[in-house]
Design a protein around this motif. Sequence first.
Motif, mmCIF file in Angstrom:
data_model
loop_
_atom_site.group_PDB
_atom_site.id
_atom_site.type_symbol
_atom_site.label_atom_id
_atom_site.label_comp_id
_atom_site.label_asym_id
_atom_site.label_seq_id
_atom_site.Cartn_x
_atom_site.Cartn_y
_atom_site.Cartn_z
ATOM 1 N N ASN A 17 -2.966 -36.463 -7.362
ATOM 2 C CA ASN A 17 -3.488 -35.920 -6.116
ATOM 3 C C ASN A 17 -4.203 -34.593 -6.335
ATOM 4 O O ASN A 17 -4.869 -34.092 -5.439
ATOM 5 N N TYR A 37 -3.008 -33.695 2.134
ATOM 6 C CA TYR A 37 -1.603 -34.036 2.314
ATOM 7 C C TYR A 37 -0.786 -32.819 2.755
ATOM 8 O O TYR A 37 -0.014 -32.901 3.712
ATOM 9 N N LYS A 82 5.028 -39.273 6.176
ATOM 10 C CA LYS A 82 4.430 -38.760 4.941
ATOM 11 C C LYS A 82 3.909 -39.842 4.000
ATOM 12 O O LYS A 82 2.870 -39.655 3.361
ATOM 13 N N ILE A 83 4.570 -40.970 3.923
ATOM 14 C CA ILE A 83 4.068 -42.049 3.053
ATOM 15 C C ILE A 83 2.779 -42.630 3.630
ATOM 16 O O ILE A 83 1.818 -42.883 2.890
ATOM 17 N N MET A 86 -0.012 -40.135 2.951
ATOM 18 C CA MET A 86 -0.404 -40.169 1.544
ATOM 19 C C MET A 86 -1.215 -41.425 1.235
ATOM 20 O O MET A 86 -2.243 -41.361 0.557
ATOM 21 N N GLU A 114 3.990 -42.120 -11.634
ATOM 22 C CA GLU A 114 3.740 -40.683 -11.718
ATOM 23 C C GLU A 114 4.875 -40.080 -12.545
ATOM 24 O O GLU A 114 6.038 -40.108 -12.147
ATOM 25 N N ASP A 119 9.786 -34.353 -9.674
ATOM 26 C CA ASP A 119 9.652 -35.029 -8.388
ATOM 27 C C ASP A 119 10.272 -36.423 -8.459
ATOM 28 O O ASP A 119 9.742 -37.324 -9.114
ATOM 29 N N TRP A 122 8.027 -38.742 -5.142
ATOM 30 C CA TRP A 122 6.692 -39.250 -5.450
ATOM 31 C C TRP A 122 6.605 -39.762 -6.885
ATOM 32 O O TRP A 122 5.820 -40.664 -7.172
ATOM 33 N N ASN A 132 9.166 -43.060 -7.389
ATOM 34 C CA ASN A 132 7.786 -43.356 -7.777
ATOM 35 C C ASN A 132 6.925 -43.817 -6.601
ATOM 36 O O ASN A 132 6.128 -44.742 -6.709
ATOM 37 N N ASN A 133 7.048 -43.159 -5.479
ATOM 38 C CA ASN A 133 6.280 -43.581 -4.309
ATOM 39 C C ASN A 133 4.772 -43.441 -4.491
ATOM 40 O O ASN A 133 4.023 -44.261 -3.955
ATOM 41 N N LEU A 134 4.308 -42.448 -5.251
ATOM 42 C CA LEU A 134 2.869 -42.356 -5.486
ATOM 43 C C LEU A 134 2.392 -43.535 -6.334
ATOM 44 O O LEU A 134 1.355 -44.127 -6.041
#
Length: 161
Positions: A17, A37, A82-83, A86, A114, A119, A122, A132-134
Amino acid sequence: MTIYFYKVWQPYGCFSNFSPHCIEIDGTHWPTVEHYYQAQKFVGSPDAVIIPFIHAASTPEEAAALGRCSNYQIRPDWDLVKITVMRAAVFKKFMTHPEIRQILLVTGDEMLVEDSPRDYFWGCGLDKSGENNLGKILMSVRTEIRQMISYSVISRKELSP
């Protein structure tokens, strides 16, 4: 093979990001996904006055620091949105910049992670146990772009004489 990314200057740094790929959302130009974001945390909050400062931050690191400052009150629904916020920004980034869209598509069906050591939301965290949401968002965007391309090709074939 899993593809790990984290720092902008490393392989696949365009997935970060913090990469220098601007986006435009709702008529506003943002220097990076990180700027957008972090600013969205304060939409409708009592501390929304911080948004222009985040927007004007000279680097994504500065934007992140402003957005993470505990002196400011974030919007009450932030954990719920937030998800979605993003994902919209990441999608816009890859739709805006064909050169990085191609890099994303070339990853095939590889797992994207990521590799942030700190973190666990994310990224994967130091011990690789994070959510690992990103990475999940990137894989979802990759799938959506593929579907759009596939639909576009099918539509053109159907419209040809």
